[in-house]
Design an enzyme around this catalytic site. Sequence first.
Site, PDB file in Angstrom:
ATOM      1  N   HIS A  39      53.680  49.475 -18.522  1.00  0.00           N
ATOM      2  CA  HIS A  39      52.216  49.457 -18.591  1.00  0.00           C
ATOM      3  C   HIS A  39      51.772  50.658 -19.406  1.00  0.00           C
ATOM      4  CE1 HIS A  39      48.022  49.360 -17.273  1.00  0.00           C
ATOM      5  NE2 HIS A  39      48.143  50.644 -17.032  1.00  0.00           N
ATOM      6  N   CYS A 109      47.904  44.554 -21.103  1.00  0.00           N
ATOM      7  CA  CYS A 109      47.510  45.948 -21.264  1.00  0.00           C
ATOM      8  C   CYS A 109      48.092  46.551 -22.522  1.00  0.00           C
ATOM      9  CB  CYS A 109      47.945  46.750 -20.043  1.00  0.00           C
ATOM     10  SG  CYS A 109      49.697  46.604 -19.669  1.00  0.00           S
TER      11      CYS A 109
END
EC number: 3.4.-.-
Lengths: 169, 578
Positions: A39, A109
């Site tokens: 992430h 993301c």
Amino acid sequence: PCKSYPWAEITLFPVWYLLFLRPVLSFLAYPVSSLRCRHTSIVVHKDEFYFGSSGISSCPPGGTLLGPPDSVVDVGSTEVTEELFQEYLSSLGESLFRREAYDVFENNCNTFTNEVAQFLTGRKIPSYITDLPSEILSTPFGQALRPFLVSIQIQPPGGSPVGRPNGQS
Amino acid sequence: MAEHEEGLTGTEMAQSGRPSGLPADKKISSSVTRVIVKTAGKQEDFMIADDTSVRQFKEKLSTHFKCQVDQLVLVFMGRLLKDHDTLSQRGILDGHTIHLVIKSKRSSRSLAHSSRKLLTEEPCHRDRNTEGNSNGVYQPAGVSHTPVESALLVESDAPKTHTQDLEVGSPEYIAQMLQNPSIQQLLSDTDLMRQFISEHPDMQQLMQQNPEVSHILDNSEILWQTLELARNLAVIQEIMQIQQPEQNLEHPLSPQAHLGLETMPGGDNALGQSYVDCNDQMLNSSQDPFGGNPFTALLEGQVLEQVQSSPPSPTPPQERRDQLPQLPTTRVIYTSSRGLSSITSANVTPNRVNHTPSAYATTISATCQSHTCPVQQPAGPQQISSQITGNMMQLLLNNPYLAAQVMLFISMPQLSEQCRQQLPAFLQQTQLPDMLIALANPKASQAILQIEQGLQLLATEAPVVLPWVAPYLWGLGWLPAPSCSYPDTVPWAWDVPDIAEPKDPECCHKSGTVLQKLQSLAEDPSQLPQAPEIRFSQQMESLQAMGFGNHHANLQALIATEGDTSAAIRKLRRSQGF
């Protein structure tokens, strides 16, 4: 640490991205679970911005419940001011990165971080991060689980949504 | 490709309105680039000539995206593209991506507005050829200034001009201006106020002398209090006019920031300094008519020492003089030197004790060696002053350490017994800590005065002695104990009979400044040190029992060792030549 060059009337703001490595959900099969979910979020103007299943959010750097990042990578510098950046984010948030557009494989993301990094500095995020979905999907397990995985919504808590501040144009 | 070029130049001609079009050689030398323009999640290709200026490109885009040119911001490799650049100058080559942000109309409008205000007129770029780019007009601020900043500048122009008018005008005008809701909205924006205040030249001068003042501006509460006080401005000025018609204060009321200095809790050194500076100026101003007055001479002597470290410049003290009537301490001195009673005396004693002002005033004027100034007691100002003094008294009550400062000034030996008797009662009524009440003890305050005087004397006569006496101050907590080693040389100084309190050259601004000590106490009441005699009373007794008869030296040793009896004994033995 903004650098300003008054003689050229330029002020540069540093840009970083934060990388969080977290284990993929444990119930996935072994070959897939050995992957680390990556992430990322982008940090500029002393704020962290990331894209999740509820849209673009911002928080103080390292302020999500994920805690401090595993690595902080310098992307470069940008002239884009905070105000302009907010405009840009708002326009993204109404188009490419609105909350419904979140897709854990195609538009996640890291896609967001990559996009914003290019806008801010012209540079991209390393491909091993953005290639994670294809990495998963290239395994038979990944393919098999794809219909299930597609509906996964990832939203690191701790931030607040980013919207258009000045009202509609 | 050729068609593209012709079509392109044709379009460009149409858009830019170039009269004769591109010269032939230009057409040949320019090359067409395909750039990708990315905006809001979509991207499109554009074919443009290399030497297109950013401005021209923006115009093209504005028609394409149906928006105004002002709304467009082009970003390439993180750099904002300025209108007078050419694409090739920025290194934009074939296949590169330029990011476009289309700003919302509102922000671009305010930006345009401020651009107009900030910049000189922007000439038409169309005639600028890219070759002659460098001498082109520079329009930097249009893009790089944030509208917030420019809006700030725009808006701050308004109050600035207002105050410039007001410097000539009257407080009623100020009050009127404050009523204006838009001004109130501005004033409630602390960032704006901070900027506004810090840009005022007087304020900057003040800040040069007292760097701590800049910390004031970070406290929005202080700013708010300043504004509150500003609302009383009219009243204050009336008082000033009534009280000092003969003093010829022709300079206007200082900006609000200065008033805020007094309302600030007395825990700031800057305030103490400005007190001191004010006192100094007051005394200087009143010195001439009362040259031979020993009372003022003494006051001046004391006050001047404290001002050594920061010599006042003409302008800020002038402005501070404007608020002098509001400072209780200076009013006391003013009273004593001039004999005017009315408002000043009311500042010192509480409002409820109404009979004392006149008595206090008459006593002071009696003790004052000077002469002919009549004691004025107009009834009107007193009523007005009671409002102000109500605020002042509140301030004193809320901040007991401030009251202590007031008290120390008052408790001069020359003052009569009466006022000093009144003060302890006053203090007890306000339930101040015992230390302050102890300070009201005339002997204690005299002792402190002597300490201060001794320090000053030592500073002038034998500054070399001071570092050796530093441990004494350490024990009292006045100095941060340095890590250097003085202890071996220190015992010498203890045998000096008239041991004054030590002063370290580093902290000469702290010398004799009981006020500042109290101020630091106000900041951190937990640091309140008791008098060494009290703290070390037990140790003193043990030392006495062991046969160390020199009470004074014992105390010194204990202070230096922070109450460590055995270490103190060692010191004493060394000093007494065992």
